[in-house]
Write an enzyme that holds these catalytic residues in place. Sequence first.
Site, PDB file in Angstrom:
ATOM      1  CG  ASP A  14       6.467  -0.210  -3.986  1.00 51.98           C
ATOM      2  OD1 ASP A  14       6.351   0.957  -4.400  1.00 51.98           O
ATOM      3  OD2 ASP A  14       5.729  -0.711  -3.118  1.00 51.98           O
ATOM      4  CG  ASP A  57       6.946   3.474  -1.744  1.00 51.56           C
ATOM      5  OD1 ASP A  57       6.511   3.874  -2.842  1.00 51.56           O
ATOM      6  OD2 ASP A  57       6.422   2.534  -1.125  1.00 51.56           O
TER       7      ASP A  57
END
Length: 131
Positions: A14, A57
């Site tokens: 992440d 993301d």
Amino acid sequence: MKKKKSRDTLLLIDIDGFKLINDKYGHAVGDYVLIVISDRLRKFVRKTDKVGRIGGDEFMVYLQDIATPEHVEALIEKLREKISYPIEYQNHTLSTSVSIGWAVGHAGTTFEQIYARADEAMYQQKCQGKA
């Protein structure tokens, strides 16, 4: 001599602070950051490994035949180093860091179980201060 058992390992990645990049610089810059990080991940892994973007993301890296947890940790440190190189876009220099959770597959575990363990590890890392 006894051969070491190899394991498959799942990394969940992440990008820390990605929302701030989108908010401050716009989605075109955010999209460029995603492309650069995706390219860095693909160049980092071996041909037998798999890289994918889960959404937003978050990325997933599936590493095949990893011998030891220490090997995974060493790979993660190298990966963090590759991803943390500044990203140049037009007049902006962006620095990124990532939170990485990982889990090792054992005989009899499903992909969903490995994914859930890696996801839990990633969020524990984010709660402990990211990167």
